[in-house]
Design a protein around this motif. Sequence first.
Motif, PDB file in Angstrom:
ATOM      1  N   GLU A  77       0.719  -1.187  -0.136  1.00 34.35           N
ATOM      2  CA  GLU A  77      -0.024   0.029  -0.043  1.00 34.35           C
ATOM      3  C   GLU A  77       0.787   1.302  -0.044  1.00 34.35           C
ATOM      4  N   TRP A  90      -2.738   3.896  -3.354  1.00 36.48           N
ATOM      5  CA  TRP A  90      -2.640   2.988  -4.286  1.00 36.48           C
ATOM      6  C   TRP A  90      -2.161   1.771  -3.657  1.00 36.48           C
ATOM      7  N   CYS A  91      -2.974   0.656  -4.318  1.00 36.83           N
ATOM      8  CA  CYS A  91      -2.475  -0.840  -3.702  1.00 36.83           C
ATOM      9  C   CYS A  91      -1.722  -1.710  -4.792  1.00 36.83           C
ATOM     10  N   ARG A  98      -2.600   0.125  -8.385  1.00 33.62           N
ATOM     11  CA  ARG A  98      -3.995   0.571  -8.817  1.00 33.62           C
ATOM     12  C   ARG A  98      -4.280   1.577  -7.758  1.00 33.62           C
ATOM     13  N   GLN A  99      -5.082   2.463  -8.245  1.00 35.70           N
ATOM     14  CA  GLN A  99      -5.693   3.645  -7.337  1.00 35.70           C
ATOM     15  C   GLN A  99      -6.735   3.033  -6.557  1.00 35.70           C
ATOM     16  N   SER A 100      -7.004   3.209  -5.348  1.00 37.82           N
ATOM     17  CA  SER A 100      -8.252   2.715  -4.414  1.00 37.82           C
ATOM     18  C   SER A 100      -8.686   3.922  -3.733  1.00 37.82           C
ATOM     19  N   GLU A 101     -10.017   3.544  -3.463  1.00 39.33           N
ATOM     20  CA  GLU A 101     -10.919   4.590  -2.586  1.00 39.33           C
ATOM     21  C   GLU A 101     -10.652   4.407  -1.236  1.00 39.33           C
ATOM     22  N   GLU A 102     -10.211   3.087  -0.889  1.00 45.40           N
ATOM     23  CA  GLU A 102     -10.240   2.651   0.548  1.00 45.40           C
ATOM     24  C   GLU A 102      -8.837   1.861   0.741  1.00 45.40           C
TER      25      GLU A 102
END
Length: 141
Positions: A77, A90-91, A98-102
């Motif tokens: 992360e 980003w995960c 990949r960009q993540s909202e959480e």
Amino acid sequence: MDEWEVDFEPGGNTTFKRVFKKKGLEPDECYWIASWREALGQWDADTMPAPDLAIEVEVSRSVLDRLSIYAALGVPELWRVSEEGSISIWCLVDGAYRQSEESPSFPGLPLGLFNKYLGQAGELPASRLVKAFRRAIKENR
């Protein structure tokens, strides 16, 4: 982490490298969260596990050029703090970010709340911002 009562081991801006991969870098901040036990008391950056979370503040350089290094090191992360003062998460998924909202480390953490208070940096003393953010976290849990 304190408000969520999450155990962690801080790594600060330790330089991490993997000689066999010929990769290395120094995050602005990093933490072992899920793997804090493995990192506890160990300060050999060549052999210790990759941190669970790295934070990069993009002031003089873009972290986008560094994503492949973080991926090679296996950092799951990454939080990017833009020059404008907003955080993106980003995960690492299948070897690429990949960009993540959480945040996987903090599920349910309201990213908008983080960005709201981060956007006030420079307007209020850090001590007040931290206190206000902690109150908001407690109210939003």
